[in-house]
Design a protein around this motif. Structure first.
Motif, PDB file in Angstrom:
ATOM      1  N   ARG A  45       0.831  -1.208   0.000  1.00 32.38           N
ATOM      2  CA  ARG A  45       0.000   0.000   0.000  1.00 32.38           C
ATOM      3  C   ARG A  45       0.868   1.262   0.000  1.00 32.38           C
ATOM      4  O   ARG A  45       0.488   2.289  -0.551  1.00 32.38           O
ATOM      5  CB  ARG A  45      -0.951  -0.007   1.188  1.00 32.38           C
ATOM      6  N   SER A  48       2.026   1.728  -3.559  1.00 34.77           N
ATOM      7  CA  SER A  48       0.985   2.152  -4.498  1.00 34.77           C
ATOM      8  C   SER A  48       0.453   3.547  -4.190  1.00 34.77           C
ATOM      9  O   SER A  48      -0.398   4.061  -4.896  1.00 34.77           O
ATOM     10  CB  SER A  48      -0.179   1.155  -4.467  1.00 34.77           C
ATOM     11  N   GLY A  49       0.940   4.137  -3.094  1.00 39.19           N
ATOM     12  CA  GLY A  49       0.490   5.483  -2.758  1.00 39.19           C
ATOM     13  C   GLY A  49      -0.814   5.539  -1.983  1.00 39.19           C
ATOM     14  O   GLY A  49      -1.394   6.599  -1.815  1.00 39.19           O
ATOM     15  N   VAL A  50      -1.279   4.401  -1.520  1.00 32.75           N
ATOM     16  CA  VAL A  50      -2.516   4.390  -0.718  1.00 32.75           C
ATOM     17  C   VAL A  50      -2.229   4.938   0.681  1.00 32.75           C
ATOM     18  O   VAL A  50      -2.993   5.722   1.227  1.00 32.75           O
ATOM     19  CB  VAL A  50      -3.082   2.953  -0.626  1.00 32.75           C
ATOM     20  N   LYS A  72       1.642   7.665 -10.036  1.00 33.79           N
ATOM     21  CA  LYS A  72       0.652   6.617  -9.746  1.00 33.79           C
ATOM     22  C   LYS A  72       0.016   6.066 -11.025  1.00 33.79           C
ATOM     23  O   LYS A  72      -0.467   4.944 -11.042  1.00 33.79           O
ATOM     24  CB  LYS A  72      -0.433   7.166  -8.812  1.00 33.79           C
ATOM     25  N   TYR A  77      -2.030  -1.410  -8.395  1.00 34.99           N
ATOM     26  CA  TYR A  77      -2.054  -2.222  -7.183  1.00 34.99           C
ATOM     27  C   TYR A  77      -3.279  -3.119  -7.190  1.00 34.99           C
ATOM     28  O   TYR A  77      -4.408  -2.650  -7.352  1.00 34.99           O
ATOM     29  CB  TYR A  77      -2.058  -1.297  -5.957  1.00 34.99           C
ATOM     30  N   PHE A  83     -11.501  -4.860  -5.325  1.00 26.76           N
ATOM     31  CA  PHE A  83     -12.780  -4.153  -5.211  1.00 26.76           C
ATOM     32  C   PHE A  83     -13.374  -3.930  -6.598  1.00 26.76           C
ATOM     33  O   PHE A  83     -12.682  -3.525  -7.532  1.00 26.76           O
ATOM     34  CB  PHE A  83     -12.571  -2.803  -4.516  1.00 26.76           C
ATOM     35  N   TYR A 101      -6.758   5.539 -16.267  1.00 27.65           N
ATOM     36  CA  TYR A 101      -5.343   5.224 -16.516  1.00 27.65           C
ATOM     37  C   TYR A 101      -5.010   5.523 -17.973  1.00 27.65           C
ATOM     38  O   TYR A 101      -5.585   4.914 -18.881  1.00 27.65           O
ATOM     39  CB  TYR A 101      -5.048   3.756 -16.226  1.00 27.65           C
TER      40      TYR A 101
ATOM     41  N   ALA B  90     -12.662  -0.601  -0.776  1.00 24.96           N
ATOM     42  CA  ALA B  90     -12.942   0.449  -1.753  1.00 24.96           C
ATOM     43  C   ALA B  90     -11.916   1.573  -1.626  1.00 24.96           C
ATOM     44  O   ALA B  90     -11.462   2.126  -2.631  1.00 24.96           O
ATOM     45  CB  ALA B  90     -14.349   0.996  -1.551  1.00 24.96           C
ATOM     46  N   ASP B  92      -8.800   1.389  -0.758  1.00 23.51           N
ATOM     47  CA  ASP B  92      -7.539   1.004  -1.403  1.00 23.51           C
ATOM     48  C   ASP B  92      -7.598   1.307  -2.892  1.00 23.51           C
ATOM     49  O   ASP B  92      -6.651   1.826  -3.483  1.00 23.51           O
ATOM     50  CB  ASP B  92      -7.272  -0.490  -1.203  1.00 23.51           C
ATOM     51  N   MET B  93      -8.714   0.955  -3.509  1.00 22.29           N
ATOM     52  CA  MET B  93      -8.831   1.155  -4.948  1.00 22.29           C
ATOM     53  C   MET B  93      -8.812   2.640  -5.319  1.00 22.29           C
ATOM     54  O   MET B  93      -8.076   3.077  -6.191  1.00 22.29           O
ATOM     55  CB  MET B  93     -10.103   0.507  -5.487  1.00 22.29           C
ATOM     56  N   TYR B  94      -9.650   3.389  -4.613  1.00 22.96           N
ATOM     57  CA  TYR B  94      -9.746   4.810  -4.969  1.00 22.96           C
ATOM     58  C   TYR B  94      -8.465   5.571  -4.672  1.00 22.96           C
ATOM     59  O   TYR B  94      -8.046   6.435  -5.444  1.00 22.96           O
ATOM     60  CB  TYR B  94     -10.925   5.457  -4.224  1.00 22.96           C
ATOM     61  N   ALA B  96      -5.546   4.438  -4.709  1.00 22.19           N
ATOM     62  CA  ALA B  96      -4.460   4.024  -5.604  1.00 22.19           C
ATOM     63  C   ALA B  96      -4.608   4.613  -7.005  1.00 22.19           C
ATOM     64  O   ALA B  96      -3.684   4.543  -7.811  1.00 22.19           O
ATOM     65  CB  ALA B  96      -4.424   2.500  -5.693  1.00 22.19           C
TER      66      ALA B  96
END
Lengths: 299, 560
Positions: A45, A48-50, A72, A77, A83, A101, B90, B92-94, B96
């Motif tokens: 994480r 990935s920049g989370v 990014k 990721y 999700f 993207y 959710a 994590d997805m957003y 990233a």
């Protein structure tokens, strides 16, 4: 390509990652292994920049990753539980990723739809875990990132699909110099695929090295003696572990294989054989060093 | 850069598409209410009322309803579009995605505002179309102004609500925070305003806590008033401009501050806090304090059957209620009974804050109540519903002396019984006056007649009633209106036309008798007349004013 310098991440009073330093090169496949709760997903994480780090730094080609869309956009990721939007199908997810993207390759996506037996119009929510993972992998590979982060990549995939995934990853690395980091407990799969292995335990990086070099450092020796040598006779050998079955001894020894065999042969064994340990065995040995082994856990 | 803009645009487009079913559903409900319920209301009214087809009867009510629906849809869409903050998967997805936090925030907020704005616009357009079928129509200008104001308010509430979403880790916690601040704070404000008023005889705090402590309350009340066509009308230009400044100042201020806070907090919000109750440590402390104070007051009030801070019973139950409220909130926020100790501490803090607030309000109230100006600093005094202006030094000094005596009367409890006073001045329960200071400042007071007409102060009232300034208030009613002055009398149905001379004579006679009267007139029964010329004035004539009574009764037409 990616530099981690004293990277630290805390959750409240708990330190999930403690001053990790490493470097990831372009076009390599890295395996990230560790005990449960060791910090693998946390590291993913951060890459990935989370998350943003609480200490140290993490950079991608010299630039910070967090809140940096230019960087990014080159990273994808895929978490252990991917999700999907409620009611979405593969096509609508592809449309979404294509919009967000810039490197999303529609043609590649179409080709992957032919490879993976996944319906593009059925709701992903209604699919099995393995099919959902396949769908997520299709989307990830279609983005064509420079850095692909896969958390538990092989989890839920059947053997055929695992083989397909491996081939696709290797193709991507070869074609596009894509760097891949795979966090997994499936060490057998990682052994086939990865160039480098990093081992994390309790937030610390135990080692991070080329797979061949790791295997060249630790050796398993099966040897039989009439009588077991004395301690002074065995001095000079870095024996990590020794198990006995009758006259047969199985030892794990660190060092150069030629030097180890020379030393063993000097002790006049009845029988001596050097066996290359598997990654799983290396993992277990290293964890035992850290006090994380079956005997300690069961008490 | 181009690809970045298209990424944001793409997310915005995607969000708008995703929220389409909910938006259409809410729009359908909104259209059922307006114009559906409007048509039903008109049909009902048409049976009984002649003005059933007057749009002004419905415009304010339905504008307000449309705005409420738009706000509800806004909250729903915001919570839905930011639900990724409440789920680790959710999130994590957003987080990233190749978007900055600001871009992510903007895209989701804009989509929510557009959705709610669409609902509001659709219903408002339906209201406008309905207007065309009414015999008395609301002007296009008022329609447009109301709509634009609603849009501005909707934008403000969008950004304001965003703050609560950003600080929360779950939907339920977000709604608790929203409710605690927007209902709890105004409720507490109302309690303290009431407490201030109860201790500050003569002074009424004019602030409306519901309107000012909650942007939701503020915008709702302003929409209702504005669409009624009464807001800022019939005021002087300066007052109107100042009022508009206040309106836009408050609205734009809330918008700006909320925007800064939400952007800043969203930027530093840790994505790992998804699923926890609140994303920042200070938030539970603040929410807990508000809930403890409000909950404690409610429990204290119910358990002790009193709502005043001056009863010991109340304080006992308030303290228990405060601690209980804090513990309950803590259990919800911490998802269990851990950190009970910190819940106790927060409850204690709420109690201390309440005590401090009560003492502060009591002190401010006591200080304000004691306020007496110096005569040399008073330019004029406006009294008797603003119809009398006293400017002479002697009158001002009399007023200040009366004011001082009334304060003492309240302190000592020196009052007359209500039945001992007949309204000589005018038929009202209060005596209102306003100081206009030399520096332009205005100080208003409003006392009950039971304190004004006490034995130690009524002679001062009499002195004021004998002043020439008091009788200037009758100048407009003794000036003919289109050549006509009409007199009506207590108990008589007919209106008697009189000349300006006769009207002046009545006033002069009344004045002469007043100047030779004593304070006994305040307990006398009065004879009531009304004189209407250019102005309209009631005069209560004590029955002992025989000359005035005779003069007035002499105007009655002779019975044949």
């Amino acid at each position: 390509m990616i530099k981690l310098l004293n990277l630290t991440k805390r959750f409240g009073g708990y330190t999930a990652l403690n001053e990790i330093s490493a470097e990831l090169k372009k076009g390599c496949i890295y395996g990230l292994v560790g005990s449960n709760g060791s910090g693998k997903s946390t590291l993913m994480r951060l890459l990935s920049g989370v998350y943003f780090p609480d200490g140290g730094s993490i950079s991608f080609e010299g630039f910070s990753i967090f809140d940096n869309p230019e960087i990014k956009s080159q990273i994808f990721y895929l978490p252990d539980t991917p999700f999907f939007f409620r009611g979405a199908n593969l096509l609508s997810m592809a449309d979404f990723y294509e919009g967000v993207y810039p490197t999303f390759d529609r043609n590649r996506f179409i080709r992957l739809c032919e490879v993976f037996p996944i319906s593009t119009t059925d709701k992903i929510d209604n699919m099995s875990k393995g099919m959902q993972r396949q769908a997520a992998l299709m989307l990830a590979l279609s983005v064509r990132p420079k850095l692909l982060l896969l958390d538990e990549a092989f989890d839920g995939l059947d053997p055929v699909m695992r083989s397909v995934l491996k081939n696709l990853l290797i193709d991507s690395v070869t074609e596009n110099e894509m760097t891949t980091v795979i966090a997994s407990h499936n060490l057998r799969e990682l052994e086939d695929l990865c160039d480098h292995i990093s081992l994390i335990h309790e937030g610390r990086l135990i080692f991070s090295d080329d797979l061949e070099e790791i295997k060249g450092r630790i050796h398993k020796v099966q040897v039989a003696f009439e009588s077991f040598p004395t301690e002074s006779q065995l001095s000079g050998l870095d024996i990590k572990k020794c198990q006995r079955t009758g006259k047969l001894y199985q030892m794990v020894i660190c060092g150069d294989e030629f030097e180890i065999m020379n030393r063993i042969n000097w002790l006049n064994p009845i029988f001596a054989e050097l066996i290359t340990p598997t990654l799983e065995e290396i993992f277990i040995y290293e964890m035992e060093e850290e006090g994380y082994d079956v005997k300690n856990i069961l008490g | 850069m181009t690809s970045r803009i298209s990424s944001v645009r793409s997310l915005l487009k995607f969000t708008l598409k995703k929220q389409t079913p909910q938006t259409l559903l809410i729009a359908a409900i909104s259209l059922i209410i307006c114009p559906g319920m409007l048509i039903a209301a008109v049909n009902d009214a048409a049976e009984y009322r002649n003005d059933a087809y007057d749009m002004f009867n419905y415009f304010s009510q339905f504008s307000t309803i449309i705005f409420v629906l738009a706000v509800l849809s806004l909250v729903f869409l915001l919570v839905s579009n930011f639900s990724f903050l409440f789920s680790k998967k959710a999130g994590d997805m957003y987080h990233a995605l190749p978007l900055t936090r600001n871009e992510l925030l903007f895209a989701r907020t804009a989509a929510s505002f557009i959705g709610a704005g669409f609902v509001m616009t659709l219903s408002f357009a339906a209201l406008w179309l309905s207007n065309c079928f009414f015999s008395v129509q609301v002007s296009a200008a008022l329609f447009l102004e109301t709509y634009l104001l609603m849009l501005l308010f909707l934008l403000t509430l969008t950004v304001f609500t965003l703050v609560f979403i950003v600080i929360s880790g779950g939907i339920f916690d977000c709604l608790i925070a929203l409710f605690a601040v927007n209902a709890g704070l105004p409720a507490l404000g109302t309690v303290f305003v009431h407490f201030y008023n109860s201790g500050s005889y003569g002074i009424e705090a004019s602030i409306n806590p519901v309107a000012y402590l909650s942007p939701f309350g503020f915008t709702l009340s302003r929409i209702a008033q504005f669409s009624d066509g009464i807001l800022y009308k019939d005021l002087s230009l300066g007052t109107t401009l100042l009022s508009w400044l206040g309106l836009f100042g408050y609205t734009l201020g809330v918008l700006a501050v909320s925007a800064v806070i939400s952007i800043k907090l969203f930027h530093i919000r840790k994505s790992e806090t998804a699923g926890e109750s609140y994303s920042f440590k200070f938030v539970p402390a603040v929410i807990s304090t508000v809930i403890s104070m409000a909950g404690g007051y409610l429990i204290g009030m119910i358990a002790s059957s009193t709502y005043t801070f001056s009863e010991l019973d109340f304080w006992v139950f308030f303290i228990l209620g405060s601690l209980l409220s804090s513990i309950v909130f803590g259990v919800i926020a911490n998802r269990g009974f851990k950190k009970l100790y910190s819940s106790f501490i927060r409850g204690g803090v709420a109690i201390v804050l309440t005590v401090v607030a009560v003492i502060t309000v009591a002190l401010v109230s006591a200080y304000n109540v004691q306020y007496l100006p110096k005569a040399e600093n008073v330019k004029e005094i406006s009294a008797f519903d603003g119809n009398c202006t006293y400017t002479e030094r002697e009158d001002i000094e009399t007023f200040i002396k009366l004011h001082n005596t009334v304060i003492e009367n309240y302190k000592e409890g020196i009052f007359v019984k209500y039945y001992e006073v007949f309204d000589v001045i005018y038929n009202t329960e209060g005596f209102n006056f306003e100081y206009v200071m030399t520096n332009g400042k205005k100080v208003e007071r409003d006392y009950g007649t039971h304190a004004i007409f006490a034995k130690n102060s009524s002679h001062l009232v009499l002195k004021l009633l004998c002043s020439d300034a008091f009788y200037k208030r009758y100048n407009d009613c003794i000036t003919p209106d289109n050549g006509l002055i009409v007199l009506t009398m207590d108990g008589k149905n007919e209106s008697i036309p009189i000349s300006a001379e006769v009207a002046k004579n009545i006033i002069d006679t009344f004045k002469t008798e007043m100047r030779s009267a004593d304070t006994d007139i305040f307990s006398e029964e009065c004879f009531y007349i009304n004189i209407r010329g250019k102005g309209d004035r009631h005069i209560y004539i004590p029955k002992s004013f025989t000359e005035t009574v005779k003069l007035v009764e002499g105007l009655l037409p002779e019975k044949v």
